[in-house]
Scaffold this active site. Structure first.
Site, PDB file in Angstrom:
ATOM      1  N   LEU A  30      51.912 -99.183 -76.722  1.00  0.00           N
ATOM      2  CA  LEU A  30      51.418 -98.179 -77.672  1.00  0.00           C
ATOM      3  C   LEU A  30      50.486 -98.806 -78.699  1.00  0.00           C
ATOM      4  O   LEU A  30      49.576 -98.177 -79.189  1.00  0.00           O
ATOM      5  CB  LEU A  30      52.588 -97.500 -78.396  1.00  0.00           C
ATOM      6  CG  LEU A  30      53.337 -96.400 -77.643  1.00  0.00           C
ATOM      7  CD1 LEU A  30      54.506 -95.901 -78.474  1.00  0.00           C
ATOM      8  CD2 LEU A  30      52.415 -95.244 -77.290  1.00  0.00           C
ATOM      9  N   GLY A  31      50.756-100.043 -79.057  1.00  0.00           N
ATOM     10  CA  GLY A  31      49.913-100.688 -80.066  1.00  0.00           C
ATOM     11  C   GLY A  31      50.468-102.040 -80.470  1.00  0.00           C
ATOM     12  O   GLY A  31      51.489-102.496 -79.957  1.00  0.00           O
ATOM     13  N   GLU A  32      49.765-102.648 -81.418  1.00  0.00           N
ATOM     14  CA  GLU A  32      50.151-103.979 -81.870  1.00  0.00           C
ATOM     15  C   GLU A  32      49.924-104.087 -83.363  1.00  0.00           C
ATOM     16  O   GLU A  32      48.861-103.700 -83.869  1.00  0.00           O
ATOM     17  CB  GLU A  32      49.275-105.015 -81.141  1.00  0.00           C
ATOM     18  CG  GLU A  32      49.951-106.346 -80.983  1.00  0.00           C
ATOM     19  CD  GLU A  32      49.251-107.237 -79.956  1.00  0.00           C
ATOM     20  OE1 GLU A  32      49.032-108.401 -80.299  1.00  0.00           O
ATOM     21  OE2 GLU A  32      48.930-106.753 -78.857  1.00  0.00           O
ATOM     22  N   GLY A  33      50.942-104.553 -84.086  1.00  0.00           N
ATOM     23  CA  GLY A  33      50.804-104.792 -85.521  1.00  0.00           C
ATOM     24  C   GLY A  33      50.530-106.266 -85.749  1.00  0.00           C
ATOM     25  O   GLY A  33      50.339-107.029 -84.804  1.00  0.00           O
ATOM     26  N   TYR A  35      52.594-108.598 -86.845  1.00  0.00           N
ATOM     27  CA  TYR A  35      53.686-109.430 -86.313  1.00  0.00           C
ATOM     28  C   TYR A  35      54.562-108.674 -85.317  1.00  0.00           C
ATOM     29  O   TYR A  35      55.685-109.079 -85.048  1.00  0.00           O
ATOM     30  CB  TYR A  35      54.574-109.960 -87.463  1.00  0.00           C
ATOM     31  CG  TYR A  35      53.785-110.562 -88.593  1.00  0.00           C
ATOM     32  CD1 TYR A  35      52.952-111.651 -88.365  1.00  0.00           C
ATOM     33  CD2 TYR A  35      53.849-110.032 -89.884  1.00  0.00           C
ATOM     34  CE1 TYR A  35      52.205-112.196 -89.395  1.00  0.00           C
ATOM     35  CE2 TYR A  35      53.112-110.582 -90.924  1.00  0.00           C
ATOM     36  CZ  TYR A  35      52.280-111.662 -90.672  1.00  0.00           C
ATOM     37  OH  TYR A  35      51.540-112.206 -91.684  1.00  0.00           O
ATOM     38  N   LYS A  37      54.845-105.744 -81.757  1.00  0.00           N
ATOM     39  CA  LYS A  37      54.275-104.977 -80.651  1.00  0.00           C
ATOM     40  C   LYS A  37      55.029-103.656 -80.600  1.00  0.00           C
ATOM     41  O   LYS A  37      56.220-103.620 -80.908  1.00  0.00           O
ATOM     42  CB  LYS A  37      54.443-105.723 -79.328  1.00  0.00           C
ATOM     43  CG  LYS A  37      53.539-106.948 -79.198  1.00  0.00           C
ATOM     44  CD  LYS A  37      53.680-107.593 -77.839  1.00  0.00           C
ATOM     45  CE  LYS A  37      52.915-108.904 -77.749  1.00  0.00           C
ATOM     46  NZ  LYS A  37      51.466-108.741 -77.789  1.00  0.00           N
ATOM     47  N   VAL A  38      54.333-102.591 -80.221  1.00  0.00           N
ATOM     48  CA  VAL A  38      54.992-101.287 -80.108  1.00  0.00           C
ATOM     49  C   VAL A  38      54.857-100.801 -78.666  1.00  0.00           C
ATOM     50  O   VAL A  38      53.760-100.753 -78.122  1.00  0.00           O
ATOM     51  CB  VAL A  38      54.407-100.241 -81.083  1.00  0.00           C
ATOM     52  CG1 VAL A  38      55.206 -98.945 -81.023  1.00  0.00           C
ATOM     53  CG2 VAL A  38      54.400-100.776 -82.517  1.00  0.00           C
ATOM     54  N   LYS A  57      59.501-100.640 -81.559  1.00  0.00           N
ATOM     55  CA  LYS A  57      58.746-101.638 -82.325  1.00  0.00           C
ATOM     56  C   LYS A  57      59.501-102.958 -82.214  1.00  0.00           C
ATOM     57  O   LYS A  57      60.696-103.020 -82.505  1.00  0.00           O
ATOM     58  CB  LYS A  57      58.636-101.198 -83.780  1.00  0.00           C
ATOM     59  CG  LYS A  57      57.869-102.186 -84.658  1.00  0.00           C
ATOM     60  CD  LYS A  57      57.695-101.648 -86.058  1.00  0.00           C
ATOM     61  CE  LYS A  57      57.021-102.648 -86.954  1.00  0.00           C
ATOM     62  NZ  LYS A  57      56.743-102.123 -88.293  1.00  0.00           N
ATOM     63  N   ASP A 151      50.759 -98.081 -97.754  1.00  0.00           N
ATOM     64  CA  ASP A 151      49.785 -98.283 -96.674  1.00  0.00           C
ATOM     65  C   ASP A 151      49.481 -96.948 -95.980  1.00  0.00           C
ATOM     66  O   ASP A 151      49.418 -96.866 -94.758  1.00  0.00           O
ATOM     67  CB  ASP A 151      50.320 -99.306 -95.663  1.00  0.00           C
ATOM     68  CG  ASP A 151      49.246 -99.808 -94.697  1.00  0.00           C
ATOM     69  OD1 ASP A 151      48.043 -99.645 -95.012  1.00  0.00           O
ATOM     70  OD2 ASP A 151      49.597-100.340 -93.625  1.00  0.00           O
TER      71      ASP A 151
END
Length: 284
Positions: A30-33, A35, A37-38, A57, A151
């Site tokens: 789904l995505g990456e922050g 620190y 991964k989702v 997450k 945020d």
């Protein structure tokens, strides 16, 4: 096949077995922050037979820095355990397998608000009103229980299957006292309040409301309110009269323009806060 290959390389056989036992099947990325991964996953809750779509997450504690593990991560966990509201992404479960920490999160089925606006362009007044009202309801609840997000941006506003707002990503969120100021620079410059950009200790609640104003502008205008090439230009734009693009200026509700200008006033003392927003003609 490539997606499955990525999933296998990220999870060890031990991880996969543990997840299976807990009822999880990982479906894709789904995505990456910074620190984390989702992953998208389906989950069969213990004692249940129906599958639920969730977002997983995952934070690898081996690779995340010490400051994050000791300061921001414990704050995020405390905040997420505390928050229970229909317009905020819900934490269902928190568990650890070897060095990886897993957050089982509510699924935002229709992606994020930025993607939504990119597909559609400026939103209709009625849709902006619905989304903004739901965002304000979620943020007001957070502030009432002593939490600031710090945020808020279009990418962190998700849409449910029924197109209801779900505020997500509490990585910079924290619990805070009513008279306590924040000093940490958080979030994205384009959405940040002037006092935050100037490095002045700031009220997290007020900074959140400024960010809501920026999101409202993006929904209505399908563009950013300020140039953010550098901080100096950004602050200069924030001081100037709010610019409305000519492409929407003629069709935009005058009451809505008035509200945006009052939320994004440079002067902190005359800026609109939540009670002012809720009693404004466009909001009612």
């Amino acid at each position: 096949r490539n997606v499955m290959g990525k999933i296998k390389s990220f999870f060890s056989a031990d991880d996969t077995n543990h997840l299976k036992k807990k009822g999880y099947t990982v479906l894709g990325d789904l995505g990456e922050g910074t620190y984390s991964k989702v992953k998208q996953a389906s989950w069969v809750k213990p004692g249940d037979t129906s599958q639920v779509k969730v977002a997983l997450k995952i934070i690898n504690k081996k690779t995340a820095p010490k400051d994050f593990l000791e300061k921001f991560l414990p704050r995020e966990i405390e905040v997420m355990k505390k928050l229970k509201h229909p317009n905020l992404i819900r934490l269902y479960e928190l568990f650890q397998i070897s060095s990886k920490l897993y957050f089982t999160l509510e699924w935002g089925g229709h992606g994020d608000l930025l993607q939504y606006i990119r597909l559609r362009g400026p939103l209709k007044d009625s849709e902006s009103h619905k989304f903004f009202t739901e965002m304000c309801t979620g943020v007001e609840y957070m502030h009432q229980v002593g939490v600031v997000h710090r945020d808020l941006k279009c990418e962190n506003v998700l849409l449910s299957k029924k197109n209801s707002i779900k505020i997500a990503d509490f990585g910079f969120a924290r619990e805070i006292g009513p008279n306590e100021n924040s000093k940490t620079y958080c979030g994205s410059a384009a959405y940040a309040a002037p006092e935050l950009l100037q490095g002045i200790p700031y009220k997290g609640t007020i900074a959140d409301i400024w960010s809501l104003g920026v999101i409202l502008y993006i929904m209505c205008c399908s563009s950013m309110p300020f140039r953010d090439a550098n901080i100096k230009t950004l602050i200069k734009d924030q001081k100037d009269t709010l610019h409305i693009p000519s492409s929407v200026a003629g069709t935009l509700n005058s009451s809505l323009k008035d509200l945006m200008k009052k939320i994004m006033r440079f002067d902190l003392n005359s800026r609109f806060m939540m009670p002012h927003i809720k009693s404004h003609a466009w909001f009612i």
